[in-house]
Enzyme design. Structure first.
Site, PDB file in Angstrom:
ATOM      1  NE  ARG A  88      -2.821  -0.917  11.020  1.00  0.00           N
ATOM      2  CZ  ARG A  88      -2.062  -1.348  11.956  1.00  0.00           C
ATOM      3  NH1 ARG A  88      -2.252  -1.096  13.127  1.00  0.00           N
ATOM      4  NH2 ARG A  88      -0.580  -1.785  11.608  1.00  0.00           N
ATOM      5  CG  ASP A 148       0.384  -7.442  12.199  1.00  0.00           C
ATOM      6  OD1 ASP A 148       0.617  -6.542  11.744  1.00  0.00           O
ATOM      7  OD2 ASP A 148      -1.052  -7.663  12.391  1.00  0.00           O
ATOM      8  NE  ARG A 151       5.161  -3.713   9.832  1.00  0.00           N
ATOM      9  CZ  ARG A 151       4.017  -3.204   9.109  1.00  0.00           C
ATOM     10  NH1 ARG A 151       3.111  -3.039  10.024  1.00  0.00           N
ATOM     11  NH2 ARG A 151       4.387  -2.290   8.334  1.00  0.00           N
ATOM     12  CG  HIS A 175      -3.589  -5.520  10.798  1.00  0.00           C
ATOM     13  ND1 HIS A 175      -2.419  -5.576  10.910  1.00  0.00           N
ATOM     14  CD2 HIS A 175      -3.791  -4.471   9.792  1.00  0.00           C
ATOM     15  CE1 HIS A 175      -1.901  -4.874  10.260  1.00  0.00           C
ATOM     16  NE2 HIS A 175      -2.596  -4.013   9.396  1.00  0.00           N
TER      17      HIS A 175
HETATM   18  P1  NAI Z   1      -2.536   4.123  -1.602  1.00  0.00           P
HETATM   19  O1  NAI Z   1      -2.962   5.447  -1.225  1.00  0.00           O
HETATM   20  O2  NAI Z   1      -0.808   4.204  -1.952  1.00  0.00           O
HETATM   21  O3  NAI Z   1      -3.044   3.436  -2.789  1.00  0.00           O
HETATM   22  C1  NAI Z   1      -4.353   3.321  -2.661  1.00  0.00           C
HETATM   23  C2  NAI Z   1      -4.878   3.345  -4.024  1.00  0.00           C
HETATM   24  O4  NAI Z   1      -6.157   2.933  -4.038  1.00  0.00           O
HETATM   25  C3  NAI Z   1      -4.743   4.511  -4.916  1.00  0.00           C
HETATM   26  O5  NAI Z   1      -4.012   4.384  -5.875  1.00  0.00           O
HETATM   27  C4  NAI Z   1      -6.399   4.819  -5.122  1.00  0.00           C
HETATM   28  O6  NAI Z   1      -6.489   5.440  -6.442  1.00  0.00           O
HETATM   29  C5  NAI Z   1      -6.940   3.647  -5.116  1.00  0.00           C
HETATM   30  N1  NAI Z   1      -8.165   3.479  -4.986  1.00  0.00           N
HETATM   31  C6  NAI Z   1      -8.967   4.318  -4.271  1.00  0.00           C
HETATM   32  N2  NAI Z   1     -10.353   4.298  -4.549  1.00  0.00           N
HETATM   33  C7  NAI Z   1     -10.463   3.052  -5.493  1.00  0.00           C
HETATM   34  C8  NAI Z   1     -11.420   2.392  -6.003  1.00  0.00           C
HETATM   35  N3  NAI Z   1     -12.753   2.856  -5.771  1.00  0.00           N
HETATM   36  N4  NAI Z   1     -11.257   1.659  -6.924  1.00  0.00           N
HETATM   37  C9  NAI Z   1      -9.790   1.384  -7.189  1.00  0.00           C
HETATM   38  N5  NAI Z   1      -8.702   1.811  -6.762  1.00  0.00           N
HETATM   39  C10 NAI Z   1      -9.142   2.791  -5.737  1.00  0.00           C
HETATM   40  O7  NAI Z   1      -2.535   3.321  -0.346  1.00  0.00           O
HETATM   41  P2  NAI Z   1      -1.530   2.381   0.252  1.00  0.00           P
HETATM   42  O8  NAI Z   1      -0.470   2.627   1.138  1.00  0.00           O
HETATM   43  O9  NAI Z   1      -1.183   1.333  -0.764  1.00  0.00           O
HETATM   44  O10 NAI Z   1      -2.703   1.571   1.303  1.00  0.00           O
HETATM   45  C11 NAI Z   1      -3.810   0.763   0.821  1.00  0.00           C
HETATM   46  C12 NAI Z   1      -4.684   0.262   1.815  1.00  0.00           C
HETATM   47  O11 NAI Z   1      -3.845  -0.910   2.515  1.00  0.00           O
HETATM   48  C13 NAI Z   1      -4.902   1.245   2.940  1.00  0.00           C
HETATM   49  O12 NAI Z   1      -6.113   1.183   3.721  1.00  0.00           O
HETATM   50  C14 NAI Z   1      -3.965   0.803   3.993  1.00  0.00           C
HETATM   51  O13 NAI Z   1      -4.413   1.297   5.321  1.00  0.00           O
HETATM   52  C15 NAI Z   1      -3.927  -0.443   3.856  1.00  0.00           C
HETATM   53  N6  NAI Z   1      -2.793  -1.054   4.524  1.00  0.00           N
HETATM   54  C16 NAI Z   1      -3.233  -2.483   4.885  1.00  0.00           C
HETATM   55  C17 NAI Z   1      -2.153  -3.352   5.263  1.00  0.00           C
HETATM   56  C18 NAI Z   1      -2.168  -4.594   6.231  1.00  0.00           C
HETATM   57  O14 NAI Z   1      -1.442  -5.349   6.759  1.00  0.00           O
HETATM   58  N7  NAI Z   1      -3.620  -5.362   6.042  1.00  0.00           N
HETATM   59  C19 NAI Z   1      -0.776  -3.010   5.521  1.00  0.00           C
HETATM   60  C20 NAI Z   1      -0.594  -1.549   4.677  1.00  0.00           C
HETATM   61  C21 NAI Z   1      -1.498  -0.741   4.322  1.00  0.00           C
END
Ligand code: NAI
Length: 308
Positions: A88, A148, A151, A175
């Protein structure tokens, strides 16, 4: 209750779906930088409303923050997710710029908003939001521990051959694959410590499987998971919307709690209408204290990569 979700990708859309299905919010705005993407996801989700019996109005916006004005809660999922084999922490370069800009835009249109930070590396992104927005600390919540812990409960139920509803447990700390601290000593099956049922070796295996829970899914899916992350965020949003005062481990800004300062890291917190209302300090044993300190030094190392 108006909720904005920035990032209409896998996690953001899943979160919007769960919020809508639970029917506690009047309005959800999905915002994304990709032209038409949020509008498309919002329309697709709205076409499930009659099937899933919800009245929440979901709208989409391509980077127009005026549509988010007056949001009570905003979730930041914008940024890139990890690919198999990535940590991450490797996402920091791209995601820090995105998260900083998105948080500032959100606050401009909703000065009283409570922000839930999801983008990774989440503890460092939450710290960045603290350092750059001036929002009070109760209004900045990092989501990681809720996922977490879910899970952890899944792995505990599997090991115990018990229904998940019979199992309780919590993961604190950073995390990350190495930073999570699953509290096996305090985990229970219907109030009975799980050590009554599982050997130390099996419990250690449960803890290890929990810590690599995200990486396991990333390997299977080719990208990071979305159902459980979306559900975990929606549980936090619901706790705020319905003033539930439930305890979730969340990344909180610490000022001496757990012997730590100037860091955001996962600790148990009461979540209600005022956001992160209270940090709960639990008595850790020496081994758990050492793990939290170790986890904190990992988070601080990543924080050191930020250009503040
Ligand atoms: P994804 O790629 O499916 O979606 C991310 C979206 O953000 C995309 O649609 C993209 O166009 C948009 N985006 C990018 N820059 C942007 C901006 N400046 N303004 C508005 N939208 C913007 O990714 P996903 O799978 O949804 O993951 C998103 C984030 O969440 C990642 O950083 C991932 O690592 C994190 N994550 C965190 C978790 C946690 O427990 N904290 C769990 C799962 C994912």
């Amino acid at each position: 209750m108006k909720v904005t979700v920035v990032g209409a990708g896998a996690v953001g859309a899943s979160c919007a779906e769960y919020v809508a299905i639970k029917n506690f919010a009047s309005e959800v705005v999905l915002l994304d930088i990709k032209e038409g993407y949020a509008e498309g996801k919002a329309m697709d989700l709205m076409q499930t409303a009659s099937l899933n019996s919800f009245d929440t109005k979901i709208t989409g916006s391509t980077n127009d923050y005026s549509k988010t004005a007056g949001s009570d809660v905003a979730v930041i999922t914008s940024g890139i997710p990890r690919k198999p084999g990535m940590t991450r922490e490797e996402l920091i370069g791209i995601n820090a710029g995105i998260v900083k800009e998105v948080a500032s835009n959100l606050i401009k249109h909703s000065p009283d908003v409570t922000l839930i930070v999801v983008s990774n590396p989440m503890d460092t992104m939450t710290y960045l939001v603290h350092k750059t927005t001036g929002l009070p600390k109760n209004k900045i919540i990092g989501m990681g521990g809720a996922l977490d812990s879910a899970r952890f409960k899944y792995r505990l139920a599997e090991a115990l051959e018990a229904p998940i509803s019979d199992v309780d447990g919590m993961v604190i700390g950073g995390h990350s694959d190495t930073g999570m601290v699953p509290l096996t000593r305090l985990a229970t099956r219907n109030s009975v410590p799980v050590s009554a049922f599982l050997s130390e070796e099996r419990l250690n295996q449960v803890a290890e499987d929990t810590k690599v829970g995200g990486a396991t899914l990333t390997k299977l899916l080719g990208t990071s998971a979305w159902y459980a992350p979306g559900a975990a965020v929606s549980a936090l949003v619901q706790a705020i919307a319905c003033d539930q005062k439930k305890i979730f481990p969340c990344s909180a800004f610490l000022e001496g709690e757990y012997g730590l300062s100037d860091i955001c890291i996962g600790v148990p917190a009461v979540i209600g209408k005022d956001g992160l209302e209270k940090i709960v300090e639990i008595q850790l044993d020496d081994a758990e204290k050492a793990k939290i300190e170790d986890s904190a030094s990992g988070v601080k190392k990543t924080n050191g990569l930020l250009e503040l």
